[in-house]
Design a protein around this motif. Structure first.
Motif, PDB file in Angstrom:
ATOM      1  N   GLY A  10       7.813  -0.864 -13.773  1.00  0.00           N
ATOM      2  CA  GLY A  10       8.000   0.546 -13.477  1.00  0.00           C
ATOM      3  C   GLY A  10       8.997   1.194 -14.413  1.00  0.00           C
ATOM      4  O   GLY A  10       9.320   0.671 -15.475  1.00  0.00           O
ATOM      5  N   ARG A  14      11.526   4.759 -10.318  1.00  0.00           N
ATOM      6  CA  ARG A  14      10.166   4.480  -9.831  1.00  0.00           C
ATOM      7  C   ARG A  14       9.891   2.979  -9.920  1.00  0.00           C
ATOM      8  O   ARG A  14       9.125   2.523 -10.771  1.00  0.00           O
ATOM      9  CB  ARG A  14       9.114   5.228 -10.655  1.00  0.00           C
ATOM     10  N   PHE A  16       8.405  -0.706  -9.437  1.00  0.00           N
ATOM     11  CA  PHE A  16       7.066  -1.245  -9.240  1.00  0.00           C
ATOM     12  C   PHE A  16       7.179  -2.744  -9.462  1.00  0.00           C
ATOM     13  O   PHE A  16       7.810  -3.177 -10.422  1.00  0.00           O
ATOM     14  CB  PHE A  16       6.103  -0.623 -10.260  1.00  0.00           C
ATOM     15  N   ASN A  40       4.142  -1.539  -4.580  1.00  0.00           N
ATOM     16  CA  ASN A  40       4.689  -0.250  -4.986  1.00  0.00           C
ATOM     17  C   ASN A  40       5.485   0.315  -3.812  1.00  0.00           C
ATOM     18  O   ASN A  40       4.915   0.924  -2.907  1.00  0.00           O
ATOM     19  CB  ASN A  40       3.548   0.697  -5.377  1.00  0.00           C
ATOM     20  N   ALA A  43       5.146   4.272  -2.937  1.00  0.00           N
ATOM     21  CA  ALA A  43       3.793   4.833  -2.915  1.00  0.00           C
ATOM     22  C   ALA A  43       3.743   6.036  -1.976  1.00  0.00           C
ATOM     23  O   ALA A  43       4.322   6.026  -0.891  1.00  0.00           O
ATOM     24  CB  ALA A  43       2.798   3.775  -2.466  1.00  0.00           C
ATOM     25  N   ARG A  44       3.037   7.060  -2.411  1.00  0.00           N
ATOM     26  CA  ARG A  44       2.872   8.272  -1.609  1.00  0.00           C
ATOM     27  C   ARG A  44       1.405   8.642  -1.555  1.00  0.00           C
ATOM     28  O   ARG A  44       0.655   8.384  -2.495  1.00  0.00           O
ATOM     29  CB  ARG A  44       3.643   9.427  -2.235  1.00  0.00           C
ATOM     30  N   GLN A  46      -2.296   8.827  -1.426  1.00  0.00           N
ATOM     31  CA  GLN A  46      -3.414   7.901  -1.593  1.00  0.00           C
ATOM     32  C   GLN A  46      -3.077   6.683  -2.454  1.00  0.00           C
ATOM     33  O   GLN A  46      -3.933   5.840  -2.689  1.00  0.00           O
ATOM     34  CB  GLN A  46      -4.609   8.644  -2.212  1.00  0.00           C
ATOM     35  N   GLU A  47      -1.856   6.587  -2.941  1.00  0.00           N
ATOM     36  CA  GLU A  47      -1.470   5.449  -3.777  1.00  0.00           C
ATOM     37  C   GLU A  47      -1.481   4.163  -2.959  1.00  0.00           C
ATOM     38  O   GLU A  47      -1.126   4.156  -1.781  1.00  0.00           O
ATOM     39  CB  GLU A  47      -0.076   5.665  -4.365  1.00  0.00           C
ATOM     40  N   ILE A  48      -1.881   3.087  -3.590  1.00  0.00           N
ATOM     41  CA  ILE A  48      -1.918   1.783  -2.930  1.00  0.00           C
ATOM     42  C   ILE A  48      -0.505   1.202  -2.926  1.00  0.00           C
ATOM     43  O   ILE A  48       0.141   1.125  -3.966  1.00  0.00           O
ATOM     44  CB  ILE A  48      -2.887   0.833  -3.655  1.00  0.00           C
ATOM     45  N   ARG A  49      -0.028   0.799  -1.751  1.00  0.00           N
ATOM     46  CA  ARG A  49       1.332   0.270  -1.630  1.00  0.00           C
ATOM     47  C   ARG A  49       1.391  -1.218  -1.945  1.00  0.00           C
ATOM     48  O   ARG A  49       2.323  -1.688  -2.586  1.00  0.00           O
ATOM     49  CB  ARG A  49       1.845   0.513  -0.211  1.00  0.00           C
ATOM     50  N   SER A  51      -1.136  -4.718  -2.964  1.00  0.00           N
ATOM     51  CA  SER A  51      -2.416  -5.336  -3.297  1.00  0.00           C
ATOM     52  C   SER A  51      -2.167  -6.814  -3.563  1.00  0.00           C
ATOM     53  O   SER A  51      -1.267  -7.162  -4.334  1.00  0.00           O
ATOM     54  CB  SER A  51      -3.014  -4.674  -4.537  1.00  0.00           C
TER      55      SER A  51
END
Length: 85
Positions: A10, A14, A16, A40, A43-44, A46-49, A51
């Motif tokens: 990241g 931010r 990551f 993440n 994440a806000r 629709q972002e994937i938090r 995976s």
């Protein structure tokens, strides 16, 4: 000993993280054997938090890899959300 842990990525303000399989003696962001997912925390929308490639995580656990405390929490969270869906 192999460890499944987070590697920081990241940019400034931010964070990551990549879920990586690495030797426990390597640096946090050093070389790794395989990347098995990402996290993440900011994440806000629709972002994937989170995976996770469950097949690969299960493989590495079966050959003796250990998880860090935070990764264990994330895997537990992932399983909980998967069961709810």
């Amino acid at each position: 000993m192999l460890t499944i842990r987070l590697a920081l990525g990241g940019s400034k303000k931010r964070p990551f993280y990549h879920l990586t399989v690495t030797d426990s003696r390597n640096a946090r962001d050093g070389s790794h054997k395989e990347q098995v997912g990402f996290f993440n925390p900011v994440a806000r929308g629709q972002e994937i938090r989170l995976s996770v490639n469950e097949e690969r995580v299960n493989y590495w656990l079966s050959v003796g890899a250990q998880t860090s405390e935070r990764v264990a929490q994330l895997l537990k969270e992932h399983n909980k959300t998967k069961a709810a869906a």
